[in-house]
Design an enzyme around this catalytic site. Structure first.
Site, PDB file in Angstrom:
ATOM      1  N   ASP A   1      -3.357   4.693   2.479  1.00  0.00           N
ATOM      2  CA  ASP A   1      -3.757   5.117   3.824  1.00  0.00           C
ATOM      3  C   ASP A   1      -3.397   6.578   4.016  1.00  0.00           C
ATOM      4  O   ASP A   1      -2.246   6.964   3.833  1.00  0.00           O
ATOM      5  CB  ASP A   1      -3.009   4.304   4.897  1.00  0.00           C
TER       6      ASP A   1
ATOM      7  N   ASP B   1       1.405   4.746   2.251  1.00  0.00           N
ATOM      8  CA  ASP B   1       1.023   5.365   3.522  1.00  0.00           C
ATOM      9  C   ASP B   1       1.450   6.834   3.556  1.00  0.00           C
ATOM     10  O   ASP B   1       2.608   7.144   3.285  1.00  0.00           O
ATOM     11  CB  ASP B   1       1.715   4.636   4.688  1.00  0.00           C
TER      12      ASP B   1
ATOM     13  N   ASP C   1       0.853  -1.190   0.000  1.00  0.00           N
ATOM     14  CA  ASP C   1       0.000   0.000   0.000  1.00  0.00           C
ATOM     15  C   ASP C   1       0.887   1.238   0.000  1.00  0.00           C
ATOM     16  O   ASP C   1       2.112   1.124  -0.022  1.00  0.00           O
ATOM     17  CB  ASP C   1      -0.925  -0.006   1.222  1.00  0.00           C
TER      18      ASP C   1
HETATM   19  P1  DGT Z   1       4.256  -2.585   2.886  1.00  0.00           P
HETATM   20  O1  DGT Z   1       3.125  -1.624   2.779  1.00  0.00           O
HETATM   21  O2  DGT Z   1       3.841  -3.985   2.678  1.00  0.00           O
HETATM   22  O3  DGT Z   1       5.421  -2.212   2.054  1.00  0.00           O
HETATM   23  O4  DGT Z   1       4.823  -2.538   4.388  1.00  0.00           O
HETATM   24  P2  DGT Z   1       4.803  -1.351   5.404  1.00  0.00           P
HETATM   25  O5  DGT Z   1       6.025  -1.464   6.234  1.00  0.00           O
HETATM   26  O6  DGT Z   1       4.538  -0.054   4.737  1.00  0.00           O
HETATM   27  O7  DGT Z   1       3.629  -1.755   6.352  1.00  0.00           O
HETATM   28  P3  DGT Z   1       2.168  -1.134   6.496  1.00  0.00           P
HETATM   29  O8  DGT Z   1       1.767  -0.394   5.289  1.00  0.00           O
HETATM   30  O9  DGT Z   1       1.269  -2.237   6.957  1.00  0.00           O
HETATM   31  O10 DGT Z   1       2.278  -0.144   7.703  1.00  0.00           O
HETATM   32  C1  DGT Z   1       3.290   0.832   7.798  1.00  0.00           C
HETATM   33  C2  DGT Z   1       3.699   0.978   9.197  1.00  0.00           C
HETATM   34  O11 DGT Z   1       2.687   1.640   9.905  1.00  0.00           O
HETATM   35  C3  DGT Z   1       3.923  -0.361   9.870  1.00  0.00           C
HETATM   36  O12 DGT Z   1       5.219  -0.427  10.367  1.00  0.00           O
HETATM   37  C4  DGT Z   1       3.014  -0.410  11.016  1.00  0.00           C
HETATM   38  C5  DGT Z   1       2.353   0.920  11.063  1.00  0.00           C
HETATM   39  N1  DGT Z   1       0.906   0.789  11.111  1.00  0.00           N
HETATM   40  C6  DGT Z   1       0.068   0.215  10.258  1.00  0.00           C
HETATM   41  N2  DGT Z   1      -1.190   0.310  10.666  1.00  0.00           N
HETATM   42  C7  DGT Z   1      -1.133   0.966  11.835  1.00  0.00           C
HETATM   43  C8  DGT Z   1      -2.097   1.404  12.781  1.00  0.00           C
HETATM   44  O13 DGT Z   1      -3.287   1.195  12.664  1.00  0.00           O
HETATM   45  N3  DGT Z   1      -1.610   2.073  13.849  1.00  0.00           N
HETATM   46  C9  DGT Z   1      -0.294   2.338  14.023  1.00  0.00           C
HETATM   47  N4  DGT Z   1       0.122   2.998  15.087  1.00  0.00           N
HETATM   48  N5  DGT Z   1       0.622   1.940  13.171  1.00  0.00           N
HETATM   49  C10 DGT Z   1       0.201   1.279  12.102  1.00  0.00           C
HETATM   50 MG    MG Z   2       2.785   0.321   3.627  1.00  0.00          MG
END
Ligand code: DGT
Ligand code: MG
Length: 390
Positions: free
Chosen positions: A314, A206, A204
């Site tokens: 997001d 963010d 996604d």
């Molecule tokens: P991706 O999108 O698969 O490349 O991986 P990320 O590392 O971008 O993971 P993602 O998009 O699920 O979330 C980004 C970061 O934000 C992750 O380290 C955890 C945090 N995060 C996600 N959802 C929430 C939430 O509801 N609350 C808080 N505090 N942090 C969140």
């Molecule tokens: Mg992400």
């Protein structure tokens, strides 16, 4: 007697937030295997085991060289008996029987497919699996009651399971930037999540949205969303309101994973660049091979290949006083975040969230306007985003 090559023992700290974890590392064969077991533990709702495998993985990612023999693991933290057994087998036989069996198991495959539907968590996927459903097309045919998120998840299943490229994230950044500026000039957007850590793809995109003047960000998100909708850029959205409150006694509840920002979960309708005219990296390369291309029912579900792609985005709004905490909390990785909170609680008697840091002993909030200050409050060496890939 010739001295043999000196054994260099690597030492690593016990918390992932005390270590530098680059995106590229030397032990992908081992980490990919252990991640299958971590994922399977998650599917079985065994959180302890899930975390144990993820911690082991993050230690292997932080090593400066490839593990060649079990002796190389001496003195390293977080490598439990089970992880070591798997590593040993892979070092000796090139593969792990447990991992192979897991990958082939009907339950693992079904859970992977079903949790790949946006809006479907482990509990729902598990219920469906026990009702005999194994893949998204089964769900579509079964006439299950689906909420709006799940309906969108099914409808855009193929796109949402195709990695989002950095080029696509940059296009979306410009769109969001434009709309935010139109609604509130001076507001600022920041790309967070995996892309901020240097990843070239993600599941996604963010964003944090803020304004340098505290309070000006209030009421911003509904206007941004409505403008995006007017422009036909959203396929799905769900906005939740800000519910964060500070009290003198500190955070009202133990800080949970979910934060309380005003937030929009959305699916963008992203135009695909035309082959010949676009200066953008064409996303086609990534899309050609659908991860579940064999499933023709789903191809129909998703319709003909369109000239747009559905992308999860997001949007999170933060008051500027909480910006540094939100930035740290949303940059990830997920394990890095978890370890930061564990470090804060266990080692410093503090509570860290994406909103604030509270010192439980002195009963006061510790303010910060940069990530560096938060690391300093926590008594940790600063780790830049590209080394938070734990
Ligand atoms: P991706 O999108 O698969 O490349 O991986 P990320 O590392 O971008 O993971 P993602 O998009 O699920 O979330 C980004 C970061 O934000 C992750 O380290 C955890 C945090 N995060 C996600 N959802 C929430 C939430 O509801 N609350 C808080 N505090 N942090 C969140
Ligand atoms: Mg992400």
């Amino acid at each position: 007697l010739e001295p043999g090559p000196k054994a260099v023992m690597i030492t690593l700290n016990g918390y992932a937030c005390q270590r530098r974890t680059p995106l590229q590392h030397h032990n992908t064969v081992l980490t990919e295997a252990l991640l299958v077991l971590a994922e399977n533990a998650e599917f079985c709702e065994d959180e302890g085991r899930n975390i144990a495998f993820k911690r082991a993985v993050s230690v292997l990612k932080a090593l400066p060289q490839a593990v060649r023999k079990m002796g190389d693991l001496q003195g390293l933290p977080c490598l439990g008996e089970h992880s070591q057994r798997v590593i040993k087998e892979i070092l000796e036989d090139g593969k792990s029987r447990e991992v192979e069996t897991t990958l082939q198991s009907e339950q693992y495959q079904a859970m992977k497919s079903l949790t790949g539907i946006f809006g479907v968590g482990v509990k729902t996927a598990d219920r469906w699996f026990r009702e005999g459903l194994q893949q998204p097309s089964d769900v579509a045919r079964s006439g299950q009651r689906l909420n709006h998120a799940q309906q969108a998840g099914l409808q855009y299943y193929n796109d949402l399971n195709t990695p989002v490229t950095k080029a696509e994230a940059d296009v979306i950044s410009r769109i969001v930037e434009g709309v935010v500026q139109e609604v509130l000039p001076g507001a600022e957007i920041t790309l967070t999540g995996g892309f901020r850590r240097g990843k070239q793809t993600g599941h996604d995109v963010d964003f944090l949205i803020s304004h340098p003047e505290e309070g000006r960000e209030e009421g911003l998100l509904p206007k941004v969303v409505s403008l995006l909708e007017t422009q036909g850029l959203l396929l799905y959205q769900k906005t939740t309101r800000n519910s964060y409150l500070e009290t003198k006694e500190g955070p009202a509840r133990p800080p949970s994973n979910m934060d309380r920002f005003e937030r929009c979960f959305s699916i963008f309708k992203l135009e695909r660049p035309r082959h010949s005219t676009s200066p953008e990296e064409p996303p086609q390369a990534a899309c050609e091979e659908s991860p579940r291309g064999e499933d023709s029912a789903l191809e129909q579900l998703a319709g003909e290949r369109q000239d747009w792609k559905a992308v999860r985005v997001d949007l999170v709004v933060t008051p500027v006083s909480q910006f540094a905490f939100a930035l740290l909390g949303w940059t990830g990785s997920q394990l890095f975040e978890r370890e930061l909170r564990r470090w804060a609680g266990q080692e410093k008697n503090m509570s860290l969230s994406s909103h604030a840091l509270f010192d439980n002993k002195r009963k006061q909030y510790l303010r910060a306007s940069s990530e560096e200050e938060i690391f300093a409050h926590l008594g940790l060496e600063y780790i830049p985003p590209c080394e938070r890939n734990a």
